[in-house]
Design an enzyme around this catalytic site. Structure first.
Site: not given
Length: 265
Positions: A163, A191, A222
């Site tokens: 990330s 991610h 996310k």
């Protein structure tokens, strides 16, 4: 960041937000697909609250498993191409619980030097020996694997997308090393889900290595626009995790609204 009450903030997770009426770009949010404000997810969450209430008020082993928990886990397993999946209340709890319970005495946990903090903390809670290798350096990883006892359990834990750097793990080469040294690999796709692979199925799908990746971890805060996390893999391994992972056993289950919004996403 401390909030100044005198400033008119727009707390939406959209790519652009307003501060005092001025459009600014939002880089603090991980809502990659913008689903956290999607009306379909909101309606699903509201309907779940109306049916199940705001909380299960218990752990998964007591009253904390609803039909929608089971349905979501089946969907997640199918989505990432694994036999089974189990959900946790947060992504942090997934890595804490999974890595620690698989790190038994006499085993090894091999970590990329830039792994997420939750992976590092999970390794510290286990009883296995922790070995770090240089970021995305497969040659250094092989040196570490050579230091391990040949017949021991060896778990390599990596991020799919890192990330802070934005780079992708060299999964082909890591899987080759797993085959060579009889090791297992767990990919943190916090991610990567929604970003890499077919329809956002993650790093393993992106590289065509789903069958050679043993465990796939993901979060819902996310791309999925909610809160929570999951681990997916073979049924036998997931059965061990369900009955050994402390952050699952001794924590309240995901609230109905979060489960429903993830399922809709």
């Amino acid at each position: 960041v401390l909030v100044n009450p005198e400033i008119d903030y727009d707390f939406a997770t959209n790519p652009a937000v307003k501060i005092n009426g001025k459009d600014v770009l939002m880089f603090g949010s991980n809502s990659y697909l913008g689903l956290s404000n999607d009306p379909r997810l909101k309606e699903a969450a509201k309907a779940a609250i109306d049916k199940y209430g705001t909380s299960c008020s218990g752990s998964r082993f007591l009253n904390g498993t609803l039909d929608i928990h089971v349905e979501l886990e089946e969907k997640l397993a199918k989505f990432v191409g694994k036999e089974d999946a189990v959900t946790y209340s947060t992504g942090m709890q997934v890595n804490l619980g999974v890595v620690s319970c698989l790190s038994t005495r006499g085993s090894y946990v091999l970590l990329d030097s830039l792994d997420h903090a939750s992976i590092i903390d999970g390794s510290r809670l286990g009883f296995g020996k922790v070995l770090k290798f240089k970021h995305n350096d497969v040659r250094h990883l092989e040196k570490r694997l050579k230091q391990c006892e040949p017949d021991s359990f060896k778990l390599i834990v990596i991020d799919g997308i890192y990330s802070m750097e934005g780079d992708i793990a060299p999964l082909h080469e890591i899987c080759d090393l797993c085959d060579k040294y009889n090791a297992s690999v767990m990919v943190d796709d916090a991610h990567s889900l929604g970003v890499l692979g077919r329809n956002g199925r993650g790093t393993a799908d992106y590289f065509g290595e789903t069958d050679r990746v043993d465990l796939i971890m993901g979060t819902f805060s996310k791309s999925f626009g909610s809160l929570g996390g999951f681990i997916a893999g073979d049924k036998d391994v997931l059965n061990v995790i369900r009955h050994s992972s402390r952050s699952l056993i001794f924590s309240a289950s995901m609230p109905p609204a979060n489960i429903a919004s993830v399922s809709k996403a």
